[in-house]
Design a protein around this motif. Structure first.
Motif, PDB file in Angstrom:
ATOM      1  N   SER A 267      20.624  -2.597  49.182  1.00 22.58           N
ATOM      2  CA  SER A 267      20.019  -1.744  48.165  1.00 22.58           C
ATOM      3  C   SER A 267      20.486  -0.298  48.301  1.00 22.58           C
ATOM      4  O   SER A 267      20.778   0.373  47.299  1.00 22.58           O
ATOM      5  CB  SER A 267      18.500  -1.818  48.273  1.00 22.58           C
ATOM      6  OG  SER A 267      17.879  -1.000  47.307  1.00 22.58           O
ATOM      7  N   GLU A 301      10.924   2.872  36.646  1.00 24.25           N
ATOM      8  CA  GLU A 301      10.420   2.591  37.989  1.00 24.25           C
ATOM      9  C   GLU A 301       9.753   1.219  38.045  1.00 24.25           C
ATOM     10  O   GLU A 301       9.838   0.515  39.066  1.00 24.25           O
ATOM     11  CB  GLU A 301       9.446   3.684  38.415  1.00 24.25           C
ATOM     12  CG  GLU A 301      10.137   5.034  38.642  1.00 24.25           C
ATOM     13  CD  GLU A 301       9.148   6.138  38.976  1.00 24.25           C
ATOM     14  OE1 GLU A 301       7.934   5.955  38.685  1.00 24.25           O
ATOM     15  OE2 GLU A 301       9.576   7.172  39.519  1.00 24.25           O
ATOM     16  N   ASP A 304      11.656  -2.087  39.104  1.00 22.81           N
ATOM     17  CA  ASP A 304      11.871  -2.492  40.495  1.00 22.81           C
ATOM     18  C   ASP A 304      11.174  -3.816  40.789  1.00 22.81           C
ATOM     19  O   ASP A 304      11.608  -4.566  41.676  1.00 22.81           O
ATOM     20  CB  ASP A 304      11.303  -1.442  41.455  1.00 22.81           C
ATOM     21  CG  ASP A 304      12.064  -0.125  41.401  1.00 22.81           C
ATOM     22  OD1 ASP A 304      13.110  -0.076  40.718  1.00 22.81           O
ATOM     23  OD2 ASP A 304      11.613   0.844  42.032  1.00 22.81           O
ATOM     24  N   ARG A 326      18.203  -0.274  38.731  1.00 25.56           N
ATOM     25  CA  ARG A 326      17.093  -0.338  39.685  1.00 25.56           C
ATOM     26  C   ARG A 326      16.733  -1.797  39.971  1.00 25.56           C
ATOM     27  O   ARG A 326      16.416  -2.158  41.121  1.00 25.56           O
ATOM     28  CB  ARG A 326      15.876   0.418  39.145  1.00 25.56           C
ATOM     29  CG  ARG A 326      16.067   1.919  39.062  1.00 25.56           C
ATOM     30  CD  ARG A 326      14.767   2.636  38.750  1.00 25.56           C
ATOM     31  NE  ARG A 326      13.822   2.531  39.852  1.00 25.56           N
ATOM     32  CZ  ARG A 326      13.271   3.574  40.486  1.00 25.56           C
ATOM     33  NH1 ARG A 326      13.603   4.808  40.135  1.00 25.56           N
ATOM     34  NH2 ARG A 326      12.400   3.382  41.461  1.00 25.56           N
ATOM     35  N   TRP A 327      16.759  -2.643  38.943  1.00 28.89           N
ATOM     36  CA  TRP A 327      16.523  -4.073  39.143  1.00 28.89           C
ATOM     37  C   TRP A 327      17.588  -4.666  40.065  1.00 28.89           C
ATOM     38  O   TRP A 327      17.279  -5.480  40.946  1.00 28.89           O
ATOM     39  CB  TRP A 327      16.516  -4.775  37.785  1.00 28.89           C
ATOM     40  CG  TRP A 327      16.452  -6.278  37.849  1.00 28.89           C
ATOM     41  CD1 TRP A 327      15.332  -7.042  38.016  1.00 28.89           C
ATOM     42  CD2 TRP A 327      17.552  -7.186  37.737  1.00 28.89           C
ATOM     43  NE1 TRP A 327      15.662  -8.376  38.015  1.00 28.89           N
ATOM     44  CE2 TRP A 327      17.020  -8.490  37.845  1.00 28.89           C
ATOM     45  CE3 TRP A 327      18.927  -7.035  37.547  1.00 28.89           C
ATOM     46  CZ2 TRP A 327      17.820  -9.638  37.778  1.00 28.89           C
ATOM     47  CZ3 TRP A 327      19.729  -8.167  37.483  1.00 28.89           C
ATOM     48  CH2 TRP A 327      19.174  -9.454  37.593  1.00 28.89           C
ATOM     49  N   ALA A 330      16.890  -3.768  43.557  1.00 25.23           N
ATOM     50  CA  ALA A 330      15.797  -4.585  44.077  1.00 25.23           C
ATOM     51  C   ALA A 330      16.289  -5.958  44.506  1.00 25.23           C
ATOM     52  O   ALA A 330      15.832  -6.518  45.508  1.00 25.23           O
ATOM     53  CB  ALA A 330      14.696  -4.721  43.015  1.00 25.23           C
TER      54      ALA A 330
END
Length: 815
Positions: A267, A301, A304, A326-327, A330
């Motif tokens: 990440s 946000e 995530d 962001r995904w 994650a």
């Protein structure tokens, strides 16, 4: 005739590749990619997961794959192929992989293979061998029909002694088989007579092996998955064994560099290599416009916490792409990832995705993949102040699809990867990349029937982390993507929450839509708007109507001046953008439209077709559009009042909709629900939430679902034919476009042929088929050098400012 050695390839750079050497290379490539008897590689584990085969399937998969690799080119041991590969003459009587399958079907060969341990699924091996060039049709009367004669020569000689003995003894050793005696196989084969006859062997094989296999695959899904996994792995291994001899190192060492454990991202790496670099770039742009620095919103946000298979629905301008990153981060936090794919419906959207995000990855890792990517990459970052200036994102041309195996972050058109579902050869070679990736698929609302069918088949039958994204989606398609797999859906988890500021933006008025009766009324409103200094975007459904509007507004246009610009009588610039430009000019028109429709721009008029719906980041004050499918209309509205930082949230952009003279290029089903939708949204201020509610209101009927198209990768059973070889579009990835044909302007044939390969796409122009000229190779010898898919076009119809015109340009004013 006796041959000193059996060859597998034509002599290249003075080097001969024997059949024995090539077979060993392919077996080596298969094991380097996927694993050995000791166990799978990391890619091998991903491959089993991707095809939904449990870890306990590894011994059978490995055995079947290694046997297919060992036997796939046996059929090259015949006099016709050996003469042809030596450049003597074209006398090949039968396709080599078809002969390979017939040889496997010989009773003594089948018995020999049946002694293998672990036990082979011989019909699966035979089918994989038969189809590894994706040119094996059930019907022998069709092109590439199984066992069909390739030319008038009806007799050929298999070469099953001499050097072939070394080949099959090597295979026996690799597969841990005993010896086999092939001396009793006749030395001469004919298609319709003699012993053996090709027809007789083919019919026996179809009846006793292939048809029972076809019946089995329809009910035994694990066996079907085993077949398609082995076939695809064989194609990848064969491509590697054929192509990697050019790289100057051993195949296992090269493959290890591309798929080794040391190439994984956690990440933190995703944040460092992509996300933070993109944020720094945005802040640099914002500073130049005196805008506040970038801040994450609540919606981004929240992404995530999305699961590994999700559908993300969010309005235009909400920051979906950064939310997707962001995904991705994650996913990498759960398990380190090897590759990231962003798949887009068009070349233009893939290009923009590459420029904005993927290109920030390390130079050796980033890739743009579509039909004209090399052209788009030229001078993409020509600004010396850009940190990406001077980078080279191209792959090694001589490796073709294998060149992308070294890349880790992709922006690509959907078909470059998912067209494996319709037996596209290049996408099948890219399956090792796809199976080892985290995948984001954008703008899924725009997929045509073929593409959406393929998307559903991909989501239901293959296991890889996938995030589908779009701004709007009709309820019927949403249900198909989100219903449980057991209920016939794809099992995606929908996320359409609008937390924090996004909720305020989504509920704030953005558009005021007016439905007018005629185009003439719309014209009057446009004249008023540009006179008052507003930016106008006018979207029509056909190029012909685009030209009609241009001719109405443009003053003093001289078609003889190729560098002429279009202006209204009052001096307001006019821009034209549609699909019928040379690619080099289309890039320039794209830039013109975007640069002159920024929020700080002065009055301008841009007249475009559907090409603006997804690929242009525009901020029009007034949008005028013809009626079109509801989802397309919403996408077009997304080009109006787009920059919400430029206006108060309570200030709406104006949208005018009118009915065109005819429905082309849409049909009645495409336009189903348009009148009802317009009744719900006209003559009032609209937010994004209002549009979504009207789209899915029971009063707005959706276009009738015409059913899924057949996905040939899963449905063709023991046979396989690639889409490029079919006369109909039954197994093409996209719905066919019979209106245009790629062409070269008549006066640019010589410059096209003289240009570097990466520059040649810049000359290519889509031209209506009725206006494309057949090449006259006798009168113009240069025409012989053009690729077969290219026609020629009259230069008197083309202008860099307006594209290809249906009439000669000297009739422009008269029209």
């Amino acid at each position: 005739m006796k041959y000193e050695k059996l060859l597998a390839k034509s002599t290249r750079n003075g080097r001969e590749i024997t059949l024995l050497e090539h077979t060993q290379l392919v077996m080596d490539a298969a094991e380097a990619l996927f694993g050995t008897t000791a166990g799978p590689t990391r890619l091998g584990r991903c491959w089993l997961r991707f095809f939904k085969l449990g870890e306990d399937a590894w011994p059978a998969f490995h055995a079947n794959l290694l046997a297919a690799c060992a036997l796939h080119d046996w059929g090259k041991a015949n006099d016709g192929f050996q003469d042809e590969v030596r450049g003597k003459h074209k006398s090949r009587a039968i396709r080599h992989e078809h002969l390979s399958a017939l040889l496997i079907g010989l009773p003594q060969v089948t018995k020999w293979l049946d002694s293998a341990a672990p036990k082979l699924d011989i019909p699966v091996v035979l089918s994989a061998v038969l189809t590894h060039h994706l040119k094996a049709a059930f019907d022998p009367t069709k092109r590439y029909g199984f066992g069909a004669a390739e030319n008038a020569k009806q007799i050929f000689r298999p070469l099953l002694q001499d050097d072939f003995g070394t080949l099959h003894s090597t295979i026996a050793d690799r597969l841990k088989l005993g010896s086999i005696d092939l001396r009793d196989v006749p030395g001469t084969w004919a298609f319709d007579s003699g012993q053996p006859s090709v027809r007789g062997m083919r019919d026996r094989l179809k009846k006793q092996v292939l048809e029972p296999l076809r019946s089995s695959l329809s009910v035994d899904l694990s066996r079907r998955q085993m077949l398609v996994a082995v076939r695809a792995a064989l194609i990848a291994a064969d491509a590697a064994g054929s192509g990697l001899v050019r790289v100057g190192e051993t195949i296992p060492s090269w493959i290890l560099k591309q798929f080794g454990e040391n190439r994984l991202w956690d990440s933190q790496s995703v944040w460092k290599e992509i996300i933070q670099r993109r944020i720094d770039d945005l802040n640099s742009q914002f500073a130049k416009r005196n805008k506040p620095s970038f801040e994450w919103n609540d919606f981004q946000e929240a992404c995530d916490d999305l699961p590994a298979r999700a559908l993300l629905l969010a309005p235009c301008g909400s920051g979906k792409t950064l939310a997707a990153w962001r995904w991705i981060a994650a996913r990498a936090a759960e398990n380190p990832i090897a590759r990231v794919l962003f798949l887009y419906p068009t070349r233009a959207t893939a290009k923009e995705g590459f420029k904005d995000y993927v290109s920030w990855a390390p130079e050796a890792d980033a890739a743009l993949v579509h039909g004209t990517a090399e052209f788009d990459l030229q001078d993409m970052f020509d600004n010396e102040a850009d940190p990406r200036h001077g980078r080279s994102y191209e792959v090694e041309r001589r490796l073709f699809a294998l060149g992308f195996w070294s890349k880790r972050v992709f922006s690509a058109t959907v078909d470059q990867f998912l067209a494996f579902l319709q037996h596209g050869y290049g996408p099948t070679c890219l399956l090792p990349v796809l199976a080892d990736s985290v995948v984001v698929i954008d703008e899924v609302h725009s997929f045509d029937r073929n593409m959406f069918s393929a998307l559903k088949a991909f989501l239901c039958n293959f296991d890889v982390p996938v995030l589908c994204m779009t701004a709007t989606l009709p309820n019927d398609r949403r249900e198909q993507l989100t219903e449980a797999v057991e209920q016939g859906g794809c099992g995606l988890k929908a996320y359409d929450d609008k937390p924090g500021q996004l909720d305020l933006i989504a509920k704030s008025p953005r558009y005021h839509l007016i439905h007018v009766a005629t185009r003439d009324i719309a014209m009057d409103r446009v004249r008023e708007a540009i006179h008052s200094g507003r930016r106008v975007l006018w979207v029509v459904n056909t190029v012909a109507r685009c030209h009609e509007i241009l001719a109405t507004f443009a003053a003093g246009f001289d078609p003889k001046l190729q560098d002429a610009r279009l202006w209204t009588a009052g001096g307001v610039p006019i821009y034209c953008y549609h699909s019928r430009f040379k690619l080099s000019d289309r890039v320039d028109r794209h830039k013109d439209v975007v640069d002159n429709m920024r929020s700080s721009g002065a009055a301008s008029l841009c007249v475009t077709t559907q090409v603006c719906e997804m690929s242009l980041d525009l901020d029009a004050d007034l949008l005028v559009t013809e009626e079109c499918p509801v989802t397309s209309l919403i996408q077009r509205m997304g080009r109006c009042n787009r920059d919400r930082n430029a206006r108060p949230l309570n200030q709406s952009g104006e949208v005018i909709v009118y009915q065109p003279d005819n429905e082309a290029p849409y049909d009645a089903n495409d336009l189903k629900g348009v009148p009802e939708f317009l009744n719900l949204v006209c003559d009032r201020d609209l937010s994004q939430v209002d549009l979504e509610a009207a789209l899915n209101d029971p009063a707005t009927p959706c276009p009738g679902w015409l059913g899924d198209r057949i996905v040939m990768f899963l449905a063709s059973g023991p046979y396989a034919v690639g889409p490029q070889d079919e006369e109909d579009d039954a197994n093409t990835f996209r719905e066919g476009n019979d209106f245009n044909r790629p062409s070269i302007l008549f006066n640019e044939v010589a410059p096209y042929l003289a240009a570097k390969p990466e520059a040649q796409p810049g000359f290519v122009l889509p031209v209506p088929r009725c206006l494309a000229r057949a090449r006259d190779e006798e009168l113009y010898p240069l025409h012989k050098q053009l690729p077969s898919y290219l026609a020629v076009a009259e230069p008197g119809h083309y202008h860099a400012a307006i594209g290809f015109y249906d009439q000669p340009l000297d009739q422009w004013e008269a029209r």
